[in-house]
Design an enzyme around this catalytic site. Structure first.
Site, PDB file in Angstrom:
ATOM      1  N   ASP A 700       0.879  -1.167   0.000  1.00  0.00           N
ATOM      2  CA  ASP A 700       0.000   0.000   0.000  1.00  0.00           C
ATOM      3  C   ASP A 700       0.927   1.231   0.000  1.00  0.00           C
ATOM      4  OD1 ASP A 700      -2.121   1.753   0.090  1.00  0.00           O
ATOM      5  OD2 ASP A 700      -3.169   0.722   1.702  1.00  0.00           O
TER       6      ASP A 700
HETATM    7  C1  BGC Z   1      -5.073   3.237   0.265  1.00  0.00           C
HETATM    8  C2  BGC Z   1      -5.161   2.303  -0.912  1.00  0.00           C
HETATM    9  C3  BGC Z   1      -5.043   3.098  -2.183  1.00  0.00           C
HETATM   10  C4  BGC Z   1      -3.720   3.844  -2.172  1.00  0.00           C
HETATM   11  C5  BGC Z   1      -3.483   4.690  -3.414  1.00  0.00           C
HETATM   12  C6  BGC Z   1      -3.854   4.130   0.205  1.00  0.00           C
HETATM   13  O1  BGC Z   1      -3.935   5.154   1.135  1.00  0.00           O
HETATM   14  O2  BGC Z   1      -5.082   2.499   1.462  1.00  0.00           O
HETATM   15  O3  BGC Z   1      -6.349   1.585  -0.893  1.00  0.00           O
HETATM   16  O4  BGC Z   1      -5.163   2.278  -3.300  1.00  0.00           O
HETATM   17  O5  BGC Z   1      -3.703   4.714  -1.057  1.00  0.00           O
HETATM   18  O6  BGC Z   1      -4.343   5.757  -3.462  1.00  0.00           O
END
Ligand code: BGC
Length: 897
Positions: A700
């Protein structure tokens, strides 16, 4: 209407769940005059907040716009006018546009007795719309305005039921809410209740279709609605900011309620009403060695067309392990059946679907999925509570799959389990089996062999043409190139489609020379998030999609999203979100499907296949047990191996094995002490060795890691830990920083021998395999990523020469000498670390690049990420703040030396 709008409207309508419809208050009938209460009739929510909701849609439809398509129903225009005026004075509050700043609810218009009385003097029916939202970094809370109704809302229910006999409540919510308002005493009881969820851009149209009955409700709950929040077994541990003990074990949702506490349920899992009636007759129940075959018919016995969901449940012997009272083992949905029409269904249920995992050697088969000996009873359920027996059989003890211990907890704790005594189930606590393997030994013994390095040229194209093996190609990549390849850049990398989440693959000139293209990914899951402000379609939220129980429809819908992704040159969507609804307050439940792993898995299969059919791919997230937003990158999820395997991993397993998923995002949190991103058992033992997953695993965004064996505090420096675990890609380093090795230990670990060449090559291979079959690689019309701008003859705004710090947000840049100009943005974004914000920099109206930042305490500092070749003349520059938060002190264009 475009295909995606049409499918989105259908899916939003099919996902709506009718919980009450006394005296057939719905559907509305010709000539009904309806008075609509609640500001959300105008500000109808389309989605939750955060990365999963941030789609800039071309349009949205609210309730009034939806109902206007049905002139046979009369809207109380006087009441509507009052709301319109009030909403003008009290506009939608987005919390200032900042990250996680949008409130859970919008201030409601307080209503007077006079207003309701007047409305009731002409209108026959009242519809009350109640709205809620939530999202990333913002769990819901057990307070009025979030899980509970506010005083204004309670007052609205009271006054409206005082004057109207026919009252329908529509819940435009991202999550289930406290339903105790249904038990209050009203002068006239509420006759209709509908969970409308957030239906994406077509939500208002879909609601109108349901209210009018052009689409007959066929949604069923994919969560249990209990009387009280504290009835949910995870309640006491939910939101612990340090250690979250999963003491409820496999007893999540209905698995808990049906086993231990039936009376706590207000609306059971699987429940939902229709405007018609059905008769389900099961005709055949055939037991084979590995599967059960069930077939029968559904007849529409009412007088309106409609669809029925067939839910199959299994009751197993308690055996030595203890089992939930019932488990959903299969489901299917009929086509639209006309009154009197009969539909035949056939379902095959693999026995492995209801196997249990022995994590403690309670049977003779430790670390195996088994079926314990005894009687297995099968039912068709209108919901989990209303079951009709369709057959049973005696099973001998059967080992379905022998595995090895993986991901077991390191800390002792107790979990609940049922115990059968004198024909009665009671709840007991038992010690959870803890880790019993030598992980270091496992990792060492499985170290991949290195491919012998080679000198000379190589190009990925030769692999594609079959002239070189992938291994030989990888042999040509020096450690530094391999170390660059495992890092992605973002957000809003100028190397890919503007406003996307990351660029990965060929993120350096060196990698590009090897013929490795640069790929893009974007949020997800309910549409494409483009922080450039460009529009994209938004479909209903995950929970609503799951409530359709219609995987075919979801697949078709996501095929359309796949096409949009292809059009925008995005190789993978960051979705579906597949975390289990463990507790109703999790802020991101709306992105996820259900409390049940089978629903989760089969919905993810539909999304994955749909995206692939449309020309892109899915990224399953968040792997694993990311079931709360509070302290999501610190709180350790402490879970038994059994609960992990039967509940939390199950959906992902189904999506990998049946959906062919080839990209996965790990979660922010540690699991039993080891962060997901550096967790070997998660990413290698289970995902690759057991499930044969061959795709990529990404972290993530800005995820933490810790030591893969010893654990410890989370940090972002030791990216070698991630590679060791076979989490292939780090998401994300700052733009143009993948070639820098000061902020990570990858090269240092390689040189010191703690990270081997084989390990680096293993992740490179996973990434390159993905790239070779990616949309970007296959498309013929490759993108020229270099931006060029033609100079203007005259200045449009105030003129500034290159080199000066410019504080204006609109200006004309004067270039006196042709050359390469480095753009430097002096900016700060003082917010929480997970917050994200962007500013678009437009040159001559085209987005030249997007400056993206995440929150920090830091003050203004220079960021220099792009340069452009500019020739003599004038360039009109504009700074566009689409996502609020970033402050730009100045911008300057400096001639490169
Ligand atoms: C989230 C993800 C997301 C990523 C990119 C993170 O903060 O937990 O689900 O895909 O950011 O935006």
């Amino acid at each position: 209407m475009s295909k995606i709008s049409e499918l989105s409207r259908k899916a939003a309508a099919e996902g709506m769940v009718l919980l009450k419809n006394s005296e057939r208050v719905l559907p509305l009938t010709k000539g009904d005059e309806v008075a609509i209460f609640g500001r959300c009739q105008l500000n109808f929510y389309k989605s939750g907040t955060g990365s999963g909701g941030a789609v800039h849609v071309p349009y949205t439809v609210n309730v009034i716009e939806g109902l206007r398509q049905y002139p046979e129903v009369i809207i109380n225009e006087n009441l509507l006018k009052v709301y319109q005026e009030w909403v003008k004075e009290n506009p939608f509050d987005d919390g200032g546009g900042g990250w996680a700043a949008e409130p859970w609810f919008q201030k409601e218009m307080p209503i007077t007795e006079h207003l309701v009385k007047e409305a009731a003097s002409t209108s026959d029916k009242a519809i009350i719309i109640i709205g809620r939202t939530a999202g990333e970094d913002q769990d819901n809370a057990d307070v009025p305005g979030s899980y509970r109704l506010t005083d204004d809302e309670i007052n609205m229910l009271k006054k409206v039921t005082d004057y109207f006999e026919d009252v329908i409540v529509v819940l435009n919510v991202s999550n289930i809410i406290d339903m105790s308002f249904m038990k209050r005493d009203y002068k006239n009881p509420i006759k209709g209740v509908l969970y409308a969820w957030h239906g994406g851009m077509e939500g208002g149209n879909a609601l109108a279709d349901i209210l009018l009955g052009t689409i007959n409700p066929s949604g069923r709950l994919t969560d249990s609605i209990a009387n009280n929040l504290f009835d949910y077994p995870s309640h006491e541990n939910f939101c612990d900011k340090k250690e979250n003990y999963y003491t409820e074990d496999i007893y999540v949702g209905y698995r808990y309620f049906e086993t231990f506490n039936q009376s706590a349920i207000m609306y059971p899992f699987g429940y939902g009403l229709s405007y018609t009636t059905f008769e389900v007759s099961n005709k055949a129940f055939i037991v084979n060695d590995d599967y059960i075959k069930i077939s029968g018919t559904v007849k529409n016995t009412g007088n309106l067309p409609g669809k029925e969901v067939i839910q199959v449940y299994c009751r197993q012997p308690q055996g030595k392990l203890g089992k939930p009272a019932v488990v959903l083992v299969g489901f299917t949905k009929s086509d639209t059946l006309q009154p009197g029409e009969i539909w035949e269904y056939t379902l095959e249920v693999e026995k492995s679907t209801f196997a249990s995992y022995d994590d403690g050697g309670y049977t003779a088969y430790k670390n195996a999925f088994i079926l314990e000996a005894g009687e297995y009873d099968f039912y068709i359920g209108h919901d989990v509570r209303n079951l009709v027996s369709i057959g049973s059989y005696i099973q001998e003890l059967k080992v379905i799959e022998r595995l090895q211990e993986a991901l077991a907890p390191r800390k002792p704790f107790k979990r609940i389990r049922p115990v059968l005594e004198n024909d009665e189930i009671t709840i007991k606590k038992e010690n959870v089996p803890i880790m019993n393997i030598d992980l270091e030994k496992r990792m060492k013994s499985e170290l991949p062999e290195a491919i012998k390095m080679r000198e000379g040229n190589a190009n990925l194209e030769s692999v594609e043409k079959g002239e070189m093996t992938l291994d030989t190609f990888i042999a040509h990549l020096p450690p530094k190139a391999l170390g660059t390849l495992v890092k992605a850049e973002g957000m809003c990398s100028p190397k890919v489609t503007a406003g996307t989440a990351s660029a990965f693959g060929g993120v350096s000139d060196e990698l590009l020379e090897y013929g490795i293209p640069v790929l893009a990914c974007a949020d997800g899951p309910s549409g494409i998030r483009l922080d450039s402000g460009k529009t994209a379609s938004q479909v209903p939220i995950g929970t609503a999609l799951a409530c359709t129980w219609n995987t075919k429809l979801v697949e078709k819908l996501y095929e359309q999203i796949g096409k949009e992704l292809y059009k925008h040159r995005i190789d993978t969507l960051l979705g579906p979100g597949m975390n289990i609804h463990r507790h109703p307050l999790n802020g991101r439940n709306f992105e996820y499907f259900s409390e049940d792993p089978l629903i989760n898995g089969l919905l993810a299969v539909a999304v994955t296949k749909g995206l692939e059919a449309g020309g892109s791919t899915a990224t399953l997230k968040h792997f694993l047990v990311n079931n709360q937003e509070a302290a999501r990158n610190i709180a350790d999820s402490i879970v038994s191996e059994r609960a992990l395997r039967e509940i939390y991993l199950k959906g992902f397993e189904i999506a990998v094995k049946q959906g062919g998923a080839r990209s996965i995002m790990t979660s922010y949190n540690p699991i039993n002490g080891i962060y997901a991103a550096s967790n070997y058992d998660l990413n290698t033992t289970i995902l690759r060795n057991e499930w044969d997953f061959e795709g990529i695993v990404m972290t993530d965004w800005w995820a933490k890691v810790n030591h893969p064996i010893q654990g410890g505090k989370g940090e972002t420096y030791h990216k070698s830990y991630m590679v060791k675990a076979q989490n292939d890609l780090y998401m994300v380093v700052d733009n143009h920083q993948a070639t820098e090795f000061e902020k990570d230990d990858i090269l240092e670990a390689y040189h010191s021998g703690t990270l081997t060449l084989g390990e680096l090559q293993r992740s490179a291979k996973n990434i390159l395999k993905f790239i070779l079959s990616s949309p970007s690689y296959k498309r013929k019309d490759k993108q020229d990523s270099k931006k060029r701008f033609a100079p203007k003859q005259s200045a449009k705004y105030k003129l500034y020469p290159a080199g000066t710090p410019i504080e204006a947000q609109k200006f004309t840049l004067e270039i006196k000498d042709d050359g390469k100009y480095q753009v430097i943005v002096s900016a700060r974004y003082q917010s929480m670390s997970a917050a994200q914000s962007t500013v678009n920099i437009r040159i001559n109206d085209d987005i030249a690049f997007i400056h993206q930042m995440h929150g920090s305490k830091a003050d203004y500092k220079d960021f220099s990420i792009v340069s452009f070749d500019l020739s003599k003349g004038f360039y009109n520059v504009k700074l566009e703040f689409i996502r609020k938060g970033i402050e730009v002190e100045h911008i300057r264009f400096e001639k490169a030396k």
